[in-house]
Every structure is written in C-alpha cells, then in structure tokens.
Design an enzyme around this catalytic site. Structure first.
Site, PDB file in Angstrom:
ATOM      1  N   CYS A   1       0.821  -1.216   0.000  1.00  0.00           N
ATOM      2  CA  CYS A   1       0.000   0.000   0.000  1.00  0.00           C
ATOM      3  C   CYS A   1       0.854   1.266   0.000  1.00  0.00           C
ATOM      4  O   CYS A   1       0.337   2.368  -0.212  1.00  0.00           O
ATOM      5  CB  CYS A   1      -0.936  -0.006   1.196  1.00  0.00           C
ATOM      6  SG  CYS A   1      -2.049  -1.415   1.200  1.00  0.00           S
TER       7      CYS A   1
ATOM      8  N   HIS B   1      -9.056   3.712  -2.182  1.00  0.00           N
ATOM      9  CA  HIS B   1      -7.694   3.213  -1.995  1.00  0.00           C
ATOM     10  C   HIS B   1      -7.261   2.357  -3.190  1.00  0.00           C
ATOM     11  O   HIS B   1      -7.167   1.133  -3.089  1.00  0.00           O
ATOM     12  CB  HIS B   1      -7.638   2.402  -0.692  1.00  0.00           C
ATOM     13  CG  HIS B   1      -6.293   1.905  -0.314  1.00  0.00           C
ATOM     14  ND1 HIS B   1      -5.110   2.506  -0.706  1.00  0.00           N
ATOM     15  CD2 HIS B   1      -5.920   0.828   0.436  1.00  0.00           C
ATOM     16  CE1 HIS B   1      -4.082   1.829  -0.207  1.00  0.00           C
ATOM     17  NE2 HIS B   1      -4.547   0.801   0.472  1.00  0.00           N
TER      18      HIS B   1
END
Lengths: 390, 104
Positions: free
Chosen positions: A85, A338
């Site tokens: 991430c 995201h």
C-alpha cells in the site's frame, strides 16, 4: 541535497474506471501533471511508477515503460516500484531523490491501480501477498483482521471504543462528500455505522476503505527549473521539505507494540528532523486510514495527537477541518478510496492543492502539510512534509 | 512447540529461516519450547481469505509464548472464548498455524 519543488499534479477520480486500461489511467494523471507544470516532455529525466498488483489483476508488469511510451517520453530510466500500500509513496520518494541528488532536474512520480474489475476472491488473494505468509498467513489472518487485532489492543490500553472509531468514519466520509475525486463520501450516523456488516471483530464494513481504481501523478523539479518556470505557472510551487522511507516488521511477531507501527514512528521522527519542524507546526495531514482504527494509531505514531488520545480527539472534533490538526480533509482512504499503488501520490496531490489554497475542503491558512503512506503489516512507510508559499 | 534457534547467539524464530537475522549465523537448530503463553490480542475473522481451508468465523490470536516469542495462531473451535491476557496453551498445529486453547 538540492531543494525540490512540486511544479504540477494530476489525478483521476478514485472509484470505478472499468472502461480504461491501467496504463491509460496512469497516462491521464501524468499528462495533467505535465501540462500543469509547463515543462516539456524531453526535459524529463526519470519516471517512477508505484503499483502493487498489476501483475495478478491485470496481467501487466512493465507499467513504467508502458506509460512513458504512451506519452512519448524520451528514452529515460522508467522504474516501477512496489511496497504494497506504500508503493505510491515510495515512487514519490524515488523521484524526489532523483532531483534532490542532482541526477536529473525534472522527474515524474505516478501511482496507479485498477481493482474493481476483479472478483473479490482475486482481489483478496492479490492483497494478501502483502502479508508475511510464513508467519501470519497460516492462521487465516486478513488485513482487516490485522487492524482488528490492533483495535482490541488499543481498546484495552486506552479505552478506545466503537464511538471513538466511528467518529473517524463519520468525519472522513463527510470530508469525502465535498471532494470531487472521492469515491464514497457520505453523511453517516453512528447507528448506521454500528449496524454495518461485521468483517472481523470489532471491524465493521464502514471501518474499511473501498476497493478502487485510480491514478495520480506529480512533476518534481529542481530549484533552478522552478525559477525558470514560475512565471508561466498558474499556481504557486510547493516545496518538498522532507521525503522519508522506513522499514518495519513484515509480521505481527516482529511488532513489539501492537498499538503502534515502528516504521511510522521512525519515519515521522526523521521527517521532522529533515524538515526542521515539529508536529505542532503541521496544519494538515493525509494519512493512511485503510481502516478507521489505523487513523487513530497513525495520528499518534506521527506525534500529531498524544499517545492514546486519537479516538478522543476524533470524537471531540479536534481532527476535523477546523480542529487542532486537520486529518484527512480529502476523506482519506475511507471515503476517497484506496487504489493501492495510487494512494501515496493521491495524498501528495491533495496536500499540494491544500498548500496552494485550492482545495474543495480547504484548511484555512494551510502552510505545512504532511502525507503518510503505510504498506503491508507495517513493513514500509513513507512520510513527506510539504511547504506552501501562500 | 517447535521453534528454531540460532546456535551462535540463541536468537529464536517461530518459523524456519536460512540465516539468523541477528548475527547472520547460518546454523539454526530445531528446539522444543513450552506450549504455554499469554493471549495479547485477538480478532474474530468473519470473512476468510479466498481458498483458506477453515470456514469462518474463527478467532485469530496473538500469543506471547513463555520463551519470549510472539506468534500468530488460531484459537481452537472448542476453546472457551478468548479474553485479553488470558493464559493459553498450544494444543495442535494445523497447516503451519499453531492452534491455541484458552486455559480456565
């Protein structure tokens, strides 16, 4: 190291882009950033692209070169970087280093991910590649589960309750409503959040960021170039005061404290030192709220909120747009979305608009902004401190 | 419980490693340690990872073993419910995961 400035930014909305290829999504963001910066393509000396799972989900692994080819960049080094991430934040840091070190005067950082076309099974299998599958994977742990573990620890030590954590969800969802790039802004009641689908106790559906497609890009320039182009720009330059990357444990057993990520703490300390500022000087932060409890932990790790007080500050409105420290005025990952590899650069995009005083959720008199991007179970972290000139 | 220990510096590892990260020694030996520990946190997984062999819901636990290692495992289905800082004991290992039971 030389001074580095953000001359241009670009971003697609975060959400569903099922009709666009992953490289074309990245191209859209890069072209926006290039046009805004006014620099010519043949001046660009390097491109870094952050992405996590284009291989398993798209069958594509040479994205950096693909994107450069699609927009006719010269035969410069084009590099894809991966840090789960934190891939976008890492790409930004590499581009920053390329300019700061004098390797080039102009570099592009771009982050991209497309996920919504894939099945839930494909996506979860791909995302779980960010876990230490020797140590944590065999237990059946998931990433929401990781933050469920952290929440229980935080609750036991500091009394952080459902109401505290829901205050984070409500704030970020509300902030997302006014952000034109956000995927899931909403006005939610505490009751609606508490009634949402259980994912892994105590994490509920509204505690989780959505699956997203999206791309964001930044053009970084040296001071010399910034002086040359400043008269042509329609916006003020934003200076990069610090861009830091740290490593933490890839597995739970390596975390001494389950209510903190070591990589966060060390990255923040290094960033404050490099930027010669302290947490009280920061006007706003875009931090990695992949799950609602993560915002509370991160805000404490970054020193923006006293240890153990993250939930209390959220419920008291001290992290709202007009609070002591504005946290995730974009809506954060919870509301903006995201798209994994794009998130870190999307955060830079948001803070840059804030420091130009151009944001739809403008933090008044914003001058110093921070971004925080965390990968895996805390294995990679980037922190950036930016200064505006308004 | 079987763990791995560096022959030079005695550093312990829950899973097999090719080198000791503390001293870079290449010699690690299998060592039996006590199955007992303290539950430091847990979560109930209600959506299992794709392809995982156990049907949700199940409890994932983090345990500090008496030897000092912190490990991730699963609570046995027949265990009494988890609680913070409860004494636990490993009663099995399934597909690489230690399975714990909460002690009364």
């Amino acid at each position: 190291m030389r001074e580095v400035y953000i001359a241009g930014v670009g971003s697609t909305p975060f959400g569903k882009h099922s009709d666009t290829s992953i490289e074309n999504l990245a191209v859209t963001a890069v072209v926006q950033a290039l046009l805004e910066s006014t620099v010519e393509r043949d001046e660009v000396g390097a491109l870094y692209l952050g992405n996590f799972i284009s291989g398993p989900l798209n069958g594509k692994e040479i994205l950096a070169g693909l994107v450069a080819d699609r927009i006719g960049l010269p035969p410069i080094p084009c590099t894809k970087v991966e840090g789960a991430c934190a891939s976008g934040g890492i790409a930004f840091r590499h581009a920053y280093l390329a300019v700061a070190s004098g390797q080039t005067d102009i570099a592009i950082a771009v982050g991209v991910e497309t996920m919504t076309h894939a099945s839930t099974k494909q996506t979860t299998v791909a995302l779980n590649c960010a876990m230490d599958n020797e140590n944590d994977g065999p237990s059946g742990l998931t990433f929401p589960g990781l933050f469920g573990l952290a929440w229980r620890s935080h609750e036991a030590r500091y009394g952080t309750s459902r109401s505290h954590v829901s205050a984070v969800v409500r704030k970020n969802k509300k902030n997302g409503l006014k952000n034109p790039l956000a995927q899931m802004g909403a006005i939610l009641s505490e009751q609606e959040i508490a009634a949402s689908l259980p994912i892994c106790d105590p994490i509920l559906l509204f505690d989780c960021c959505p699956t997203s497609d999206g791309a964001a890009a930044v053009v970084l320039v040296s001071k010399e170039v910034s002086k040359r182009i400043s008269q042509h720009l329609k916006h003020p330059l934003v200076e990069v005061l610090a861009s830091v990357q740290t490593r933490g444990s890839p597995n739970i057993g390596g975390h001494q404290d389950l209510v903190s990520f070591n990589a966060n703490v060390t990255a923040a300390a290094q960033a404050y030192e490099k930027a010669r500022v302290n947490p009280q000087n920061i006007d706003l932060v875009e931090l990695h709220d992949c799950f609602s409890i993560a915002e509370i932990i991160d805000s404490e790790d970054l020193g923006l909120v006293p240890r153990g007080q993250g939930g209390y500050w959220a419920i008291e409105g001290r992290t709202a747009l007009d609070g002591d420290i504005a946290i995730n005025p974009s809506g954060g990952l919870l509301a903006k979305g995201h798209p994994v590899g794009a998130t870190g650069i999307g955060q830079i995009y948001e803070v840059t608009l804030q420091l130009r005083h151009q944001h739809s959720n403008q933090v008044q008199q914003a001058r110093l902004g921070m971004t925080h991007n965390l990968g895996g179970a805390g294995v990679a972290c980037t922190v950036t401190i930016l200064r505006g000139n308004m | 419980m079987l763990i791995y220990q560096c022959e030079k510096c005695q550093q312990q590892y829950a899973k097999v490693v090719s080198v000791c990260a503390k001293c870079l020694c290449l010699k690690l030996k299998e060592t039996e340690v006590a199955d007992d520990g303290k539950l430091v946190t847990w979560t109930t997984i209600r959506r299992a990872p794709a392809g995982f062999s156990v049907t949700a819901p199940y409890d994932v636990v983090v345990v500090d073993l008496i030897c000092g290692l912190r490990v991730t495992g699963r609570l046995a289905q027949e265990s009494i419910p988890p609680r913070m800082y409860a004494r636990v004991k490993r009663i099995a290992t399934e597909e690489g995961s230690p399975i714990f039971s909460v002690m009364t």
